[in-house]
Enzyme design. Sequence first.
Site, mmCIF file in Angstrom:
data_model
loop_
_atom_site.group_PDB
_atom_site.id
_atom_site.type_symbol
_atom_site.label_atom_id
_atom_site.label_comp_id
_atom_site.label_asym_id
_atom_site.label_seq_id
_atom_site.Cartn_x
_atom_site.Cartn_y
_atom_site.Cartn_z
ATOM 1 N NE ARG A 66 -4.012 1.894 2.289
ATOM 2 C CZ ARG A 66 -4.243 2.659 3.346
ATOM 3 N NH1 ARG A 66 -3.571 2.453 4.473
ATOM 4 N NH2 ARG A 66 -5.131 3.633 3.296
ATOM 5 C CG HIS A 70 -1.281 5.491 -0.222
ATOM 6 N ND1 HIS A 70 -2.050 6.296 0.589
ATOM 7 C CD2 HIS A 70 -2.058 4.409 -0.510
ATOM 8 C CE1 HIS A 70 -3.239 5.727 0.785
ATOM 9 N NE2 HIS A 70 -3.252 4.569 0.143
ATOM 10 C CB VAL A 74 0.960 11.618 -3.810
ATOM 11 C CG1 VAL A 74 1.111 13.076 -3.421
ATOM 12 C CG2 VAL A 74 -0.244 11.001 -3.095
ATOM 13 C CG ASP A 78 8.805 11.216 -5.292
ATOM 14 O OD1 ASP A 78 7.985 10.604 -4.552
ATOM 15 O OD2 ASP A 78 8.721 12.436 -5.523
ATOM 16 C CG ASN A 98 -0.757 9.286 2.610
ATOM 17 O OD1 ASN A 98 -1.286 8.389 1.958
ATOM 18 N ND2 ASN A 98 -0.057 10.257 2.040
ATOM 19 N N PRO A 170 -7.262 7.539 -4.868
ATOM 20 C CG PRO A 170 -6.987 5.655 -6.199
ATOM 21 C CD PRO A 170 -6.226 6.583 -5.306
ATOM 22 C CG HIS A 200 -8.313 -3.317 -2.279
ATOM 23 N ND1 HIS A 200 -9.340 -2.436 -2.531
ATOM 24 C CD2 HIS A 200 -7.241 -2.547 -1.944
ATOM 25 C CE1 HIS A 200 -8.915 -1.199 -2.333
ATOM 26 N NE2 HIS A 200 -7.641 -1.237 -1.989
ATOM 27 C CG ASP A 253 -9.705 -11.969 -0.042
ATOM 28 O OD1 ASP A 253 -10.791 -12.540 0.216
ATOM 29 O OD2 ASP A 253 -8.842 -12.469 -0.777
ATOM 30 C CB THR A 256 -7.592 -16.236 0.495
ATOM 31 O OG1 THR A 256 -7.812 -15.381 -0.643
ATOM 32 C CG2 THR A 256 -8.297 -17.566 0.282
ATOM 33 C CG ASP A 261 -6.124 -15.477 -3.508
ATOM 34 O OD1 ASP A 261 -6.666 -14.351 -3.444
ATOM 35 O OD2 ASP A 261 -6.336 -16.371 -2.665
#
Length: 333
Positions: A66, A70, A74, A78, A98, A170, A200, A253, A256, A261
């Site tokens: 994640r 992020h 933005v 970097d 964040n 998003p 996700h 999820d 799992t 997956d």
Amino acid sequence: MGRVNSLTSLILSLSVSIILFSGHPTSAELRQNFYSNICPDVENIVRSAVSRKASQTSITIPGTLRLFFHDCFVSGCDASVIVASTEGNTAEKDHPDNLSLAGDGFDTVIKAKAAVDAVPRCKNKVSCADILALAARDVIVLAGGPTYPVELGRLDGLSSTSASVNGNLPQPNFNLNQLNSMFASRGLTQADMIALSGAHTLGFTHCSRIKNRIYNFSSANPVDPTLNKQYATQLQATCRRNDTDPRISVNLDPTTPGIFDNAYFENLIQGKGIFTSDQVLFTDSRSRNIVTNWASDSRAFNDAFIRAITKLGRVGVKTQGNGNIRFDCAKFN
């Protein structure tokens, strides 16, 4: 007069070319073996550090992945999201969007950077941005996902501000048009967006991000009607209406949660997308076919994900003049 017009057209054409080129200045400069003569063992060093961190806490895996998303969304890839705020500057990491980034994701990059810099020939030669890109790949593999070659050669950004995050990530209530628009502005297609949403399959979200969907969706439908009713009841059992404890979370999820997956897409077909922005990928006919296909074809999803995350890794890459190699990932040199 004709010569003047021709000259003006040529200048405008060149200006447009320069602008277009500067918008994607470095994707062609990234390459898989960038450090082969600088720090040839960098991938093994980072992989070992990431594995050690993941063995200490499972949050390392979704947290690092994640963090990469992020960061890239933005200001480009970097490592600006890792920079800590100072008395005179509120950095990206402290923007409200964040604050839920797991500390273990940051710590993964910092520990991997320390491991790389512990090798004399590698010290201060490998960017935090490249280490984060490698770490993202490595946690996917640790979770049972596909491996893939990582393009390298990024420099670290010279700026990190909370204000730069505004409108650049998003949101969980986005519809398909909003998702496509945000991803397209970064050179990513609808298929890329759906593939990256498949990340996700890992991680969790805090109840505050979904309470509106399970209690106050609309006056006519307190619970989002696109949400599986049994699943909604399960979510309500964990995320109680009046419970304000910010630590309570649910898996993205439900089937799992610790494995990379294609179950994410199977969940969408069953109405078990945790966010509106997840479930819309199935409810909107424009994206439904891809969801259906990837739900039954894990190889196709993995291939699409590799293409998409490679393209994401090219967004906003910094080079000499607008970047450097940070000695400390959390501070500017």
